[in-house]
Design a protein around this motif. Sequence first.
Motif, PDB file in Angstrom:
ATOM      1  N   GLU A 177       0.812  -1.207   0.000  1.00 61.27           N
ATOM      2  CA  GLU A 177       0.000   0.000   0.000  1.00 61.27           C
ATOM      3  C   GLU A 177       0.858   1.276   0.000  1.00 61.27           C
ATOM      4  N   ASN A 178       1.962   1.264   0.758  1.00 59.12           N
ATOM      5  CA  ASN A 178       2.689   2.541   0.738  1.00 59.12           C
ATOM      6  C   ASN A 178       3.628   2.736  -0.455  1.00 59.12           C
ATOM      7  N   VAL A 179       3.712   1.751  -1.338  1.00 61.69           N
ATOM      8  CA  VAL A 179       4.402   2.015  -2.613  1.00 61.69           C
ATOM      9  C   VAL A 179       3.423   2.159  -3.784  1.00 61.69           C
ATOM     10  N   ASP A 180       2.141   1.988  -3.487  1.00 62.42           N
ATOM     11  CA  ASP A 180       1.121   1.989  -4.532  1.00 62.42           C
ATOM     12  C   ASP A 180       1.149   3.235  -5.414  1.00 62.42           C
ATOM     13  N   HIS A 181       1.332   4.377  -4.804  1.00 63.38           N
ATOM     14  CA  HIS A 181       1.272   5.622  -5.574  1.00 63.38           C
ATOM     15  C   HIS A 181       2.654   6.090  -6.003  1.00 63.38           C
TER      16      HIS A 181
ATOM     17  N   HIS B 111     -12.177   6.319  -4.631  1.00 61.93           N
ATOM     18  CA  HIS B 111     -12.081   4.866  -4.452  1.00 61.93           C
ATOM     19  C   HIS B 111     -12.839   4.150  -5.564  1.00 61.93           C
ATOM     20  N   ARG B 112     -12.410   4.435  -6.760  1.00 61.79           N
ATOM     21  CA  ARG B 112     -13.149   4.029  -7.935  1.00 61.79           C
ATOM     22  C   ARG B 112     -12.300   3.112  -8.805  1.00 61.79           C
ATOM     23  N   VAL B 113     -12.958   2.293  -9.598  1.00 66.19           N
ATOM     24  CA  VAL B 113     -12.284   1.448 -10.589  1.00 66.19           C
ATOM     25  C   VAL B 113     -12.501   2.050 -11.974  1.00 66.19           C
ATOM     26  N   PHE B 114     -11.447   2.105 -12.764  1.00 68.67           N
ATOM     27  CA  PHE B 114     -11.575   2.541 -14.152  1.00 68.67           C
ATOM     28  C   PHE B 114     -11.142   1.415 -15.093  1.00 68.67           C
ATOM     29  N   VAL B 115     -11.996   1.156 -16.058  1.00 67.06           N
ATOM     30  CA  VAL B 115     -11.632   0.249 -17.153  1.00 67.06           C
ATOM     31  C   VAL B 115     -11.285   1.143 -18.335  1.00 67.06           C
ATOM     32  N   VAL B 116     -10.048   1.023 -18.812  1.00 65.59           N
ATOM     33  CA  VAL B 116      -9.563   1.973 -19.814  1.00 65.59           C
ATOM     34  C   VAL B 116      -9.141   1.257 -21.090  1.00 65.59           C
ATOM     35  N   ASN B 117      -9.794   1.603 -22.178  1.00 59.88           N
ATOM     36  CA  ASN B 117      -9.389   1.089 -23.487  1.00 59.88           C
ATOM     37  C   ASN B 117      -8.191   1.848 -24.020  1.00 59.88           C
ATOM     38  N   VAL B 118      -7.132   1.104 -24.347  1.00 58.06           N
ATOM     39  CA  VAL B 118      -6.043   1.702 -25.122  1.00 58.06           C
ATOM     40  C   VAL B 118      -6.049   1.055 -26.499  1.00 58.06           C
TER      41      VAL B 118
ATOM     42  N   PHE C   5      -8.942  -3.131  -2.421  1.00 58.86           N
ATOM     43  CA  PHE C   5      -9.645  -2.108  -1.628  1.00 58.86           C
ATOM     44  C   PHE C   5      -9.639  -2.493  -0.154  1.00 58.86           C
ATOM     45  N   LYS C   6      -9.840  -3.790   0.117  1.00 52.68           N
ATOM     46  CA  LYS C   6      -9.852  -4.254   1.504  1.00 52.68           C
ATOM     47  C   LYS C   6      -8.503  -4.000   2.182  1.00 52.68           C
ATOM     48  N   ASP C   7      -7.430  -4.168   1.396  1.00 53.74           N
ATOM     49  CA  ASP C   7      -6.083  -3.995   1.955  1.00 53.74           C
ATOM     50  C   ASP C   7      -5.633  -2.532   1.990  1.00 53.74           C
ATOM     51  N   GLY C   8      -6.482  -1.619   1.543  1.00 56.40           N
ATOM     52  CA  GLY C   8      -6.110  -0.223   1.671  1.00 56.40           C
ATOM     53  C   GLY C   8      -5.792   0.484   0.367  1.00 56.40           C
ATOM     54  N   LYS C   9      -5.862  -0.212  -0.764  1.00 54.29           N
ATOM     55  CA  LYS C   9      -5.697   0.484  -2.039  1.00 54.29           C
ATOM     56  C   LYS C   9      -6.865   1.454  -2.199  1.00 54.29           C
ATOM     57  N   ASP C  10      -6.611   2.592  -2.847  1.00 61.17           N
ATOM     58  CA  ASP C  10      -7.712   3.539  -3.005  1.00 61.17           C
ATOM     59  C   ASP C  10      -8.183   3.668  -4.445  1.00 61.17           C
TER      60      ASP C  10
END
Lengths: 319, 319, 319, 319
Positions: B55-59, D161-168, D209-214
């Motif tokens: 988590e603390n390297v995520d960004h 705290h959102r998910v993005f699906v991105v077409n490249v 998300f549960k582990d703290g990713k935003d």
Amino acid sequence: MKRIGILTSGGDAPGMNAAVRAVTKTAIHHGLGVVGIRYGYAGLVAGDFVTLTAENVDHMINMGGTFLYSARYPEFAQKEVQEKGVEQLKKHDIDTVIVIGGDGSYHGALALTRLGINSIGLPGTIDNDIPYTEYTIGLDTACNTAMQAIDRIRDTASSHHRVFVVNVMGRNCGDIAMRVGLASGADAIVVPERSYDIKAIAERLKRGFKDGKDNGIIILAEGVMDAADFRTELLKYGEFDCRANVIGHMQRGGAPTVTDRINATKMGNYAVKLLLDGKGGLAVGMENGQLETHDILDLFDEKHASEESLIDINEEMTK
Amino acid sequence: MKRIGILTSGGDAPGMNAAVRAVTKTAIHHGLGVVGIRYGYAGLVAGDFVTLTAENVDHMINMGGTFLYSARYPEFAQKEVQEKGVEQLKKHDIDTVIVIGGDGSYHGALALTRLGINSIGLPGTIDNDIPYTEYTIGLDTACNTAMQAIDRIRDTASSHHRVFVVNVMGRNCGDIAMRVGLASGADAIVVPERSYDIKAIAERLKRGFKDGKDNGIIILAEGVMDAADFRTELLKYGEFDCRANVIGHMQRGGAPTVTDRINATKMGNYAVKLLLDGKGGLAVGMENGQLETHDILDLFDEKHASEESLIDINEEMTK
Amino acid sequence: MKRIGILTSGGDAPGMNAAVRAVTKTAIHHGLGVVGIRYGYAGLVAGDFVTLTAENVDHMINMGGTFLYSARYPEFAQKEVQEKGVEQLKKHDIDTVIVIGGDGSYHGALALTRLGINSIGLPGTIDNDIPYTEYTIGLDTACNTAMQAIDRIRDTASSHHRVFVVNVMGRNCGDIAMRVGLASGADAIVVPERSYDIKAIAERLKRGFKDGKDNGIIILAEGVMDAADFRTELLKYGEFDCRANVIGHMQRGGAPTVTDRINATKMGNYAVKLLLDGKGGLAVGMENGQLETHDILDLFDEKHASEESLIDINEEMTK
Amino acid sequence: MKRIGILTSGGDAPGMNAAVRAVTKTAIHHGLGVVGIRYGYAGLVAGDFVTLTAENVDHMINMGGTFLYSARYPEFAQKEVQEKGVEQLKKHDIDTVIVIGGDGSYHGALALTRLGINSIGLPGTIDNDIPYTEYTIGLDTACNTAMQAIDRIRDTASSHHRVFVVNVMGRNCGDIAMRVGLASGADAIVVPERSYDIKAIAERLKRGFKDGKDNGIIILAEGVMDAADFRTELLKYGEFDCRANVIGHMQRGGAPTVTDRINATKMGNYAVKLLLDGKGGLAVGMENGQLETHDILDLFDEKHASEESLIDINEEMTK
């Protein structure tokens, strides 16, 4: 009124091409012809003219620099040289002129008006040092370019707990330094308009590092002092890992920002309308967000008013 | 193997954080702990450690600089200081170390390995001056930053038919200058690896202006000469409107490019695997696009091989 | 007055973090404490508070998004929920609040003020759709991001003599479209504020190609229509190689521009001073380049006034 | 050998102009003439030729798109149309041709070679989908453009705290997605070369998300599925605040990166030398960082080999 001549003079600024485009497109919209005068007043006298069409300015809105070129030409202060210029204009059916440049270049526009060629001056310089206007074409791009460079420098400063003294452009006018300094979260902004206390700056930097800051940034208008000299002075008042950087000429170039394109377009459009109304000898400026005009003559007695409150606000951003 | 210590050393470079992230995430993926050692070898000896989580390297993948900080610490050349460092590592259950920095910082990694702490060196410096690798983390970002600055400078050069002498980084290694010079369409590229003929450069610039070019750009590695001095020399061989610019420290910072993020990630990932395989005392490099390793010891006898053919190609871009 | 609570609400906008930084630094300068309220009104009610220091906002001036996070929380319209929020604030010695967000989020600020917690609203949204202000924090960055994307798209359009219909953000307010359209030299700008004539647009595009233009760009506020649908309509009136593009959420993020950082800083600084003066229930706005306040209540009866003259000027840029 | 004809074909790519510049400058250096063929094979048959000089390619190194224009022209598959093209070339003293484009456009180069006009194909497409080359001109710029857009999108994702699906971009080739995905720290990379498990992706996002990713980012090659459809699928396996974005045509334009300018320059330079050596019917590619050639005929039986290990590494970046 038949044809408008347009020239750029003095240092180039991002948005000059957008202004030339706007003049050209507006003129054509109103049934007028437009002639590009290359190399400023030198080209005017030499008759270095090129007809501008909507198509050849189409791709100019996002180009930095000035595709009409610019050149120094102090000879245009002489009456007989001015008259030669007027001859060239008449020979090519050009009866009005728009000049984009610093207020130095407005002298020529005034001279032409007095010789019967209605001329309008547009503020085109990154320095924002023209009286009766809060904005000059190119200012916003130059500030963003400098700020982005400083964002990069801050990465390095933070990695090494280092102080950077950074010269931004501005000889007699600290507007770039004030804007860039506030936007960069600088520890100090040093400009020609204000005295500064280098010892107090050093104390503030020391206090910052003690309190946990990991970098120090000083934004210094080049008109005040060279960054290297300021660094030497600063080191007398503290032991910092300290480097000097000069952002330099890159501040003059690049694709213009939204603000510079919009304002250049508004001003170019407005200048054509002033000429259509039979006006001449006027300088276009922006006051409280609105386009205004002043007699060019009035500008010569006046000094540009900087938004010095930005410095006061920046001071409140420090302890 | 329990925990990997990771530190950054020497000048910061864009992509260092991406490498730290990759080491951290890979280690966690393989069930290992990771400890960030702050301030390079100084922090190692002082025990300035911080546990790293996913988590603390995520960004961190797009952050310039090094969030672990860097610091000079020549004391680490002394055996008793190294042993103090090893003590600190053992006290914190750290049995392997990854060092990201220039080849100077590899000495420490070798010393640690000899003292029983398997250590791997990753090439982290914008200068690309490390033997047995064609690429160092940060090179691509630094080159793009410098090139974009020169694109801006060219706008101004063209507007005034002016020559710019531009210092880019590179003390003993001309790789940044070669890459940036070719990518900027420079009229001349001057690097430590090659002699140069300033008179010939002046002649080429004159020929260019005569043939209709509207600007001149000379890219000069800072290790050869200051841009201001080169300008003075150049003016002995021709009358140019000529300015000197130093791109400076902004080349070190900023969000890394795709290439720097990918390579930093690959290298961080690879370093963990080398440690898992029980390897130590190795430097990771890239040769012909593939990751390779060499004994750190071998690097000290070797010189980095620059892609000098870029200069030859650039010469063919001129008449 | 002891401590200021600060929250961000609604869609994120570049410059929100710069405003939080300015509030924090100004408050500390004046001897006040600052508490970050995470996740907007939801966090206010939940008591998700974090003390802000000068040091932890130091690196925030150039960060996109909002590090305090934002969240939808329609429940805050209920009086008993508001009272729970006030309880939380009192429990944590917070007696004033600054809300950064769209005018929807001002309702909460008004409610808090009525319950004894003086609160100030700052306009934080890229959309520029708030009454009594010509500017909202984030507008300038969003416009520059969209414009830079369109500069890229124009390269492709020109290479293939193609028309692009491009959706930019703006549901009920065409300000982004107007600014980006004028700055991009669009052939047409389509916004909710004005009716449009798709046949006339098609005719203009045809005329452009016939006269030598090599591309066509239509800027379409997303509130009017999807770019794909507009394209389908357009093809009824002419045979173009035509593509639809949606710039999308990237318009919301990124490092803020100089203008957004300066205005966010000014506004944050100003909001603290309003609170120090015992004011509450006010919305800060910018009119004719100056900061002003209005009672939040007054905003609910009013509509944002767009600078529609930009469209008129753009029309004059076409034949 | 007298004059080289040069054309661009297929979708435009950043660096095409740099390649045309390199061909022109190299040819002139070796005493050869160069003719720009506008609108690809269509212009070849129509005789839409323009003589290229060093001066008119001088400012092209940093321009996106193709100033020679591109156009679809399936008719060139017919022998009699090819012969008409050869006639045009001979009439204009053009005895060799360089084609910059995708492998589809190599068919024409092979046909011309068989009809006595030695022709060389350069890989010019952002998609990197050409056999026997690890790199195509434009790939690096497109990847950086997409990555920078995703950096912006991540700001918004994190704020909410959102998910993005991105077409490249990438129809049959996932190289852009793999590179951009790894460089963006994507939670998942979905490409045509690999099957994917949407349920596993949803589980990983939930765990994050549960582990703290935003935030959550999924990079999706457009050839696999529309982002909007993928989003719909994803929502069957979890309750996310989830948005779909399509980066779109902006990936094709813009000033090329250092890598694209250098490689375009190297390849253009190399192509001229191959022609000088009397070679024809060859495709230039890059393998292990070195320029190589293959018979164009061999390419048609072969598929591009993607660097799929990037996906494996990305998987190790997740728990």
